[in-house]
Design an enzyme around this catalytic site. Structure first.
Site, short mmCIF file in Angstrom:
data_model
loop_
_atom_site.label_atom_id
_atom_site.label_comp_id
_atom_site.label_asym_id
_atom_site.label_seq_id
_atom_site.Cartn_x
_atom_site.Cartn_y
_atom_site.Cartn_z
N HIS A 97 4.16 -10.67 2.51
CA HIS A 97 3.28 -11.68 3.11
C HIS A 97 2.43 -12.43 2.09
O HIS A 97 1.70 -13.35 2.45
CB HIS A 97 2.41 -11.07 4.21
CG HIS A 97 1.30 -10.20 3.76
ND1 HIS A 97 -0.01 -10.62 3.71
CD2 HIS A 97 1.27 -8.91 3.35
CE1 HIS A 97 -0.78 -9.64 3.30
NE2 HIS A 97 -0.04 -8.59 3.06
N CYS A 140 -9.24 -6.53 2.28
CA CYS A 140 -9.20 -5.10 2.57
C CYS A 140 -10.58 -4.47 2.59
O CYS A 140 -10.78 -3.41 3.18
CB CYS A 140 -8.33 -4.38 1.53
SG CYS A 140 -6.65 -5.02 1.46
N THR A 161 0.83 -1.20 0.00
CA THR A 161 0.00 0.00 0.00
C THR A 161 0.87 1.25 0.00
O THR A 161 0.61 2.20 -0.75
CB THR A 161 -0.95 0.00 1.21
OG1 THR A 161 -1.88 -1.07 1.07
CG2 THR A 161 -1.71 1.31 1.32
N GLN A 217 0.19 -9.93 -6.24
CA GLN A 217 -0.30 -11.30 -6.36
C GLN A 217 0.50 -12.14 -7.36
O GLN A 217 0.37 -13.36 -7.38
CB GLN A 217 -1.77 -11.29 -6.76
CG GLN A 217 -2.70 -10.61 -5.78
CD GLN A 217 -2.91 -11.41 -4.50
OE1 GLN A 217 -2.68 -12.63 -4.46
NE2 GLN A 217 -3.36 -10.74 -3.46
#
Length: 360
Positions: free
Chosen positions: A185, A304, A69, A166
């Protein structure tokens, strides 16, 4: 618990944990300090940087961030000019674009989730400063034609930002990108760390002001533990890339065979990352399904957006109705998923969905 939410996060790899522990237990130096312990911490950070960068194109600088982000915010806010992006992008892109106050064009996608290159070509014109497109969609797994889009952007004089969160470590990242955002992560590394790759020659205004510890201008003290965990996870991903891909393909084939008769797939069946299945059954009460199957971790969409009360903007962009979007679930699997547990989970999901129809 059967864990099938790999797009939200992945289990921590044991090698990533092992790499982090010394920096959490006994080695506490600031990697920006000039003394011997600080230099040792700095060396660990640089080793990790090398492992993370090895899965990215050559000819760029990798700056560690607090996550993808931050990386996406930096890439968008650090550039200038009009922006072109897609309706199916992550909120970290769409909301940042909206907050930037710059002229922006949000391109539609087809029912398969893919952008039409001719529509993109008509929108990406001279004067465009940045084109921002996700490589692998986090909700539906569709792989956008990033290389072709980057070529269109460059022909118009624009920079190309790839949200590769991703796809990093799983699918090739085209070398034509100018800015690439990634996260630890999603590849079995720790939460709280990501990175922005910046092509040589590209300049960004800083997002965070301060010490400027990270070239090309990110301020803040780095965590050697998080960097080491990210680096170890990237090293494992590089070694296991083919093995992981084959395992995911096997799981995908088994899952599709089990679901084909009673579920519809959302998004392209062919241009996709195979570890993501977004499926729907019209009339399904997803909240009830998740309540009935509390020992199976799967998703109703992006983590999210959970709790927002809104149906998925990604699914609506495909042309699905609000009701269809709300009757969809996302199943994500990967390295640590066994075929036995996946089939067990799918059998129970199908049985619970069938029970809803009987009750209705």
């Amino acid at each position: 618990m059967i864990y099938l939410d790999y797009q939200a996060t992945t289990p921590l790899d044991p090698q990533a944990l092992a790499a982090m522990l010394p920096w959490l237990e006994s080695q506490h130096a600031n990697p920006h300090s000039p003394h011997a312990p600080g230099r040792a911490a700095k060396a660990a950070v640089e080793v990790a940087r090398g492992h993370v960068a090895a899965l990215l194109p050559p000819g760029g600088t990798l700056a560690f961030t607090s996550g993808a982000t931050e990386a996406l915010n930096w890439a968008i806010k650090g550039t200038t000019g009009a922006i072109v992006t897609l309706a199916t992008e992550h909120a970290a892109v769409l909301d940042t674009v909206a907050a930037s106050g710059r002229p922006a064009t949000v391109l539609p996608v087809g029912p398969d989730g893919l952008v039409d290159l001719e529509v993109a070509r008509a929108a990406i014109v001279p004067g465009t400063g940045l084109v921002a497109v996700m490589l692998v969609n986090n909700e539906i797994g569709v792989v956008q034609p990033v290389e072709a889009l980057a070529e269109i952007a460059h022909a118009a004089g624009a920079l190309f930002l790839c949200d590769a969160v991703q796809g990093y470590g799983r699918v090739p990242i085209p070398p034509s990108c100018d800015l690439i955002a990634i996260s630890a992560h999603k590849i079995h590394g720790p939460k709280g760390i990501g990175a922005l790759w910046v092509r040589d020659g590209v300049t960004l205004a800083p997002l965070l002001h301060g010490g400027g510890q990270e070239a090309p201008g990110r301020s803040g003290t780095l965590s050697p533990a998080l960097c080491a965990g990210f680096g170890a996870a990237a090293k494992v991903a590089a070694v296991r890339q083919e093995e992981d891909a084959a395992h995911v393909a096997q799981l995908h084939a088994a899952a599709v065979a089990r679901l084909a008769s009673s579920w519809q797939r959302n998004g392209s069946a062919t241009r996709r990352y195979l570890g993501n299945l977004n499926i729907r059954r019209d009339g399904l009460d997803v909240a009830r399904l998740m309540s009935d199957l509390r020992d199976i971790a799967f998703s109703a969409g992006s983590a999210c957006a959970s709790g927002s009360g809104r149906s998925s903007h990604v699914l609506r962009a495909l042309g699905l109705s609000d009701a269809q979007a709300r009757s969809s679930i996302r199943i994500g699997f990967g390295r640590m998923t066994t075929e036995e547990e996946l089939m067990t989970a799918l059998d129970r999901i199908c049985a619970a969905a069938d029970a809803q129809r009987v009750a209705a």
